[in-house]
Write a protein that holds these residues in place. Sequence first.
Motif, PDB file in Angstrom:
ATOM      1  N   ALA A  25       0.812  -1.214   0.000  1.00 13.96           N
ATOM      2  CA  ALA A  25       0.000   0.000   0.000  1.00 13.96           C
ATOM      3  C   ALA A  25       0.850   1.270   0.000  1.00 13.96           C
TER       4      ALA A  25
ATOM      5  N   ASP B 116       3.835   7.519   4.566  1.00 18.20           N
ATOM      6  CA  ASP B 116       3.130   7.265   3.314  1.00 18.20           C
ATOM      7  C   ASP B 116       4.026   7.711   2.158  1.00 18.20           C
TER       8      ASP B 116
ATOM      9  N   SER C  50       3.488   7.655  -1.020  1.00 19.29           N
ATOM     10  CA  SER C  50       2.771   7.874  -2.279  1.00 19.29           C
ATOM     11  C   SER C  50       3.272   9.085  -3.053  1.00 19.29           C
TER      12      SER C  50
ATOM     13  N   ARG D 157      -4.763  -0.086  -0.333  1.00 17.39           N
ATOM     14  CA  ARG D 157      -4.419   1.241   0.163  1.00 17.39           C
ATOM     15  C   ARG D 157      -5.644   1.999   0.665  1.00 17.39           C
TER      16      ARG D 157
END
Length: 191
Positions: A116, A137, A139, A167
């Motif tokens: 994730a 995180d 991302s 996620r």
Amino acid sequence: MTQAEQAAFVRRCYETAYEKQAQSAGAFLPGVPPEMRTGLTDGRGWFQWKLIPAPTRAEDLDALERKWGVSLPPLLRAFLSTDCHFLNTPGFFDVRPDDPLAVFRSTLAEPALFQAGLVPLGWGENEEGGDALYCLDLSNMPDEDRCPVIALDYLSFSMDLDGGGDRAALLEISKPAAENLKTYAEQLFLQ
């Protein structure tokens, strides 16, 4: 931040937290490795410990990244490789001289997090008093300034590990903790 600025920031975080811990007699522990002992003991025979340079090598961190299939942000690498400490800071890992990555590796036990795009930083308490797993995180990598830290509700997470790295499901059971790792570290160590 440059590597040197990152190392200086990490050292300032650790030194500030150590000073606070030493003032509350929290710098005494049993089983402190000889290289981390200051020479002082308390009434229980526990040793006062000190910060020492970490023996972590870039190759060690590279191997960890390969194993888990992630790229650790430079500031996180600095936290893992600057100094050894036993700060016992909720939501963050210790760095020990015999195996500096051991405590961090122990937070890496759930592959669903990596799938994730989340890297666990450590256990702590959430705002409601329950257990939380604090995660970085990734991302928005490679812009680590835009990689937030979240508090994942551990009870909800542990009840359903079948998500396989979903996620969206993980983010539903999390709350923002800090806008990035630097801000998170400032909250933990410098305030």
